[in-house]
Structure formats: C-alpha cells, structure tokens
Design an enzyme around this catalytic site. Structure first.
Site, PDB file in Angstrom:
ATOM      1  N   ASP A 107     -18.381  38.445  64.506  1.00 39.10           N
ATOM      2  CA  ASP A 107     -19.284  37.962  63.452  1.00 39.10           C
ATOM      3  C   ASP A 107     -19.546  36.494  63.818  1.00 39.10           C
ATOM      4  OD1 ASP A 107     -20.376  38.868  60.607  1.00 39.10           O
ATOM      5  OD2 ASP A 107     -19.685  36.828  60.322  1.00 39.10           O
ATOM      6  N   LYS A 164     -13.161  43.241  56.599  1.00 40.70           N
ATOM      7  CA  LYS A 164     -13.669  41.988  57.188  1.00 40.70           C
ATOM      8  C   LYS A 164     -12.508  41.025  57.314  1.00 40.70           C
ATOM      9  CE  LYS A 164     -17.616  40.156  58.473  1.00 40.70           C
ATOM     10  NZ  LYS A 164     -18.849  40.831  58.929  1.00 40.70           N
TER      11      LYS A 164
END
Ligand code: NDP
Ligand code: 2IT
Length: 446
Positions: free
Chosen positions: A166, A126
């Site tokens: 995201d 991430k």
C-alpha cells in the site's frame, strides 16, 4: 430510517472514539446498507453490520530498529484482522508517518467489501506502521522490515492472513518482508502478494490497481455510451496506482494532464506521454525523488506547490494519492469545469461533501472499494498461482483482471441502479455486503 442509522452510528461511535476516518467509512456503509437490511427478512435483526464493524482481532506491536547513525528508533506496527467470513484476511501494509488505528481500521473495513466484490475468496485485513520510508537508506528500510516481520510473522500465513503493499510499501519492502518471513518460518509460501515474478509474484500485479481503475472508468463511460478516447484526465499521486492509471489512460487514447505528490502537482498541457511517464517512473521508483523535477526536464510544464490538481479542467478525474484528498470545494470546481467521471484509485479520497456533490450533479462516481479492487483481485490471482505452483501469462492475468472489473461494474449496476442513473456507492456497498452477510449467517454467531 434516519433514526435507525443514527442510533447504529452512535453505538459504533461510543466504542470507537477519536477514530474519524473509521467512522467516515462506517457511516457511508451504514447509510446505504441499513435501508437495504431492514427490507430483507433474512438479514434484519441479526446485527450483521454491528458484527462487521468490530475487528476479529487487532495486533499492535513495538518495532525497534537501528538507523545508519547507530541510533535506536522505535515505531509502532499493526495488523487489523477485520473479517474472515469468506476467506483468509487479505489486505495491504501501509508505511507512512500518519498511520494510526483509525486509518488502518477504515482501510480494513473497506477491504472487506472490496475483496467480496472481486468474487475471490478473501477476507478483509490491513496493517502497517508509522515508519516513514522517505529519506531512509535501503539498509535502514531493510532493517525496519526485518524487525517488523519478526513480530508480524506469528500472526500471518498463506491460509491465515496474506499482507501486500500500500502507500510506502512497494516491491522493495515486500522483498525484505518476504525474506525475513522465509527465514523465520523456513517455508517458501505465498504469504505475501506483490512478490517479484522470479520468486512467486504474478505478472500484472504492479499494474493491476491503476489498470483496474481505468477499466472501471471505461465501463462507467460505456454504460452512458461514452469512451475514454480523446478525453482529458487529471490524476493525483505519482506512486504505484497513479503511474499505471496514467499508463492505461495513454494506451486507451486519453490525455493525462497532471500528476502530484504531497508537495504539489505538475500540469503538462501537452499531455504526459509514454516517454514522459517513463521519466516519472524512474524519478519516483529508482531515484525516489520529488515530482517537481518534472518541470526541469519538461520546461513547458508547470509545478503548483502545495496544491491539488482538481482545479485543472478535465473530463475524467482519478484521485490516486490518499484519503480525503478531494473535498467539497474541489468537487465543485471539477463539476463547474465539466468533469463527467470520477474513478477512485486511492481508498476514500473523496470526502462525504464531495461525494454528495457528485451525486447531486449526476457525475459518474466510483468509490475506491469498487474501482481500485483490481490490485487485490490480482493479489488473489497471485495466491491462486502460488497454490497451483504455476504462473499465468501477462495476457491471461490481464484478461482475468478485465473480467473481474467488468463484473464488479455489473454488481454495482444490479444493486445501485436508480432510474437511468447508477449509484455506485450504494451498489458497491450492498453487493459487497450480501456475500459477507450470507457467509456470516451460515457460520453462526462467531
Ligand atoms: P505509493 O506509496 O506508491 O504512492 C503514494 C502517492 O500518494 C505518492 O505520490 C504520495 O506522495 C502521495 N501521497 C501519500 N500520502 C499523501 C498525503 N498525505 N498527501 C498527499 N499525497 C500523498 O502508494 P500507492 O500508489 O500504492 O497508493 C495510493 C493510494 O491507492 C492509497 O490510497 C492506497 O491505499 C490505494 N490503493 C493502493 C493499492 C495498491 O495495490 N498499491 C490498491 C488499492 C488502493 P509523497 O511521495 O509525497 O508521499
Ligand atoms: O487497498 C488495497 O486494496 C491494497 N492496498 C492492495 C491489497 C492487496 O492485498 O493486494
């Protein structure tokens, strides 16, 4: 057992102080997976979880860029390469002012389990930045993305680490990031997912997370001989995940009552239908404006400033905004009002207190790492299509997505069944863990 878990958490906490979100995600996994590990000779004593909570690599870097007033701005960029046991690092990029190491590490940790559940060969990662795209011009966003990628490009690659979107990173940002990567490497590769369909993207990727959340809710309800048709549904958020969760609920005959953003929620007692949803999509994706405008366009609806939608009675709740947006008090209200099923679209939107209440009242509760895995699953399908230099039809991708979500549901049942109830938190954590643990054991102490 409690002692083993608390000793483990104390050890992790000592090394990760001031990282509350990361510890929250680790605690949930430790509480469900350690009791399983101690019963399995092959895993016990191998310190697998202790290895999994330590990122393989953390990159943090300066992102300097020039705004429209010719002022120099500085942001911080990150990439957390958490685990590559079953495939290259894979996971989104978040651009939001709240981004810090704790938030990205919790997201990267959850991503390991989520990606494992999809059955596709993807490790966990991430990244992101504390950059706030809100109120920025397109050219400011482009300059920021170019500066961000000018450092990130040396750490990623189609066989190494494949970022995606995201919060705050949608098709516009992926375009700018891809353009800069291609320029720096002089290579056209599938290094990012969520690309436009004319330049290597997959059909259904924009829809995949939201559709998947609803497919998962459908499976949970079907397991109890229930269905979505005619059910009232409360959704938080109004971004990518919320929009397509709403679209699929409408298609399957449910009634969407709410949507929200960080300033409050709108409630439409008549239901948000396809036409109203297309207004919201234009408002959010093209005009990039606030959700409260909905009530000017549709005056029968109401706007509730500064509030979350969990006070609206419903049968199904889909939290699709952000972490810890649904607390114990909100869970109690949902339960009191007859909510049967909660399928998380966001990552870790329910607090531990909320999850405990759902468990105590046997509400069907799916943690994000299971129910929102459709997004990264279709990212995996995008990678497969890029490798094949081919693209699949909408129907084909949607069919694969449905199969993957149904298989994740089966895995949760396999590892989480407790009598006639399914503990989806336990099921998802153990099912995700087993595949990673087996790969880590096979690859030795690395
Ligand atoms: P978007 O940026 O498209 O939308 C985010 C939505 O959540 C907006 O409505 C935003 O409101 C709201 N929101 C964000 N932060 C907060 C906050 N601190 N408080 C209240 N509301 C907030 O993001 P996505 O829809 O892509 O992501 C939503 C969630 O889904 C995130 O948790 C993400 O990690 C998760 N997710 C996303 C996937 C994907 O494929 N995109 C895949 C799996 C999970 P505002 O505009 O006011 O900020
Ligand atoms: O949280 C997530 O799973 C995502 N933001 C999507 C990640 C991806 O690589 O598609």
């Amino acid at each position: 057992m409690d002692k083993i878990v608390s000793q483990f958490l104390a050890q992790v906490n000592a090394r990760n102080q001031n990282e509350p979100e990361f510890m929250q995600a680790v605690t949930e996994v430790a509480e469900t997976v350690i009791p399983y590990i101690v019963k399995q000779d092959i895993y016990y004593g191998q310190n697998i979880l202790l290895r999994m909570v330590e990122p393989e690599r953390v990159v943090s870097f300066r992102v300097a860029w020039i705004d429209d007033n010719e002022e120099i701005q500085v942001n911080r960029g990150y990439r957390i390469e958490m685990n590559s046991a079953i495939g290259p690092y894979k996971g989104g990029l978040r651009f939001h002012p709240s981004v810090n190491l704790s938030i990205l590490k919790f997201l990267a940790f959850e991503q390991i389990f989520k990606n494992s559940l999809t059955t596709l060969p993807m490790g966990g990662g991430k990244g992101g930045s504390d950059f706030d795209p809100k109120g920025k011009s397109d050219t400011e966003v482009m300059r920021f993305c170019q500066s961000f990628m000018t450092e990130l490009f040396r750490h990623i690659g189609p066989n190494r680490d494949i970022p995606a979107g995201d919060i705050g990173v949608g098709s516009r940002e992926i375009g700018y990031l891809f353009g800069q990567y291609k320029r720096l490497k002089n290579e056209f590769t599938g290094v990012l997912t969520g690309k436009g369909v004319s330049w290597g993207g997959s059909l259904i990727r924009p829809e995949a997370t939201g559709y998947g959340v609803v497919y998962f809710a459908r499976q949970m309800l079907a397991h109890q001989n229930e269905g979505l048709e005619g059910k009232t549904v409360v959704i938080s958020g109004s971004g990518n995940v919320a929009q397509f969760a709403a679209e699929k609920i409408i298609q399957l005959g449910g009634t969407v009552l709410t949507l929200s953003d960080s300033s409050g929620y709108i409630y439409d007692a008549d239901g948000i239908d396809e036409e109203k949803l297309s207004y919201v999509m234009n408002l959010k994706n093209v005009k990039r404006d606030r959700i409260h405008h909905y009530v000017t366009k549709y005056p029968k609806a109401t706007f509730h400033a500064g509030k979350t939608p969990w006070e609206v009675p419903c049968k199904v709740a889909l939290p699709c905004a952000t972490q810890n947006e649904l607390d114990g008090k909100a869970a109690a209200l949902l339960i009191k009002n007859g909510c049967l099923c909660v399928s998380e679209g966001a990552n870790m939107p329910s607090t531990p207190e909320a999850i405990e209440q759902f468990a105590n009242h046997k509400v069907l509760f799916a943690p994000g790492k299971a129910s929102n895995a459709g997004g990264v699953a279709v990212s995996g399908l995008e990678m497969a299509q890029n490798s094949l230099r081919y693209s699949w039809s909408r129907e084909e991708v949607d069919q694969r997505l449905q199969t993957i979500m149904n298989d994740i549901h089966k895995s949760c049942v396999q590892f989480g069944a407790e009598g006639d109830h399914v503990n989806y938190v336990k099921g998802a954590n153990i099912a995700g863990f087993v595949k990673i643990a087996d790969a880590m054991l096979a690859q030795g102490v690395v």
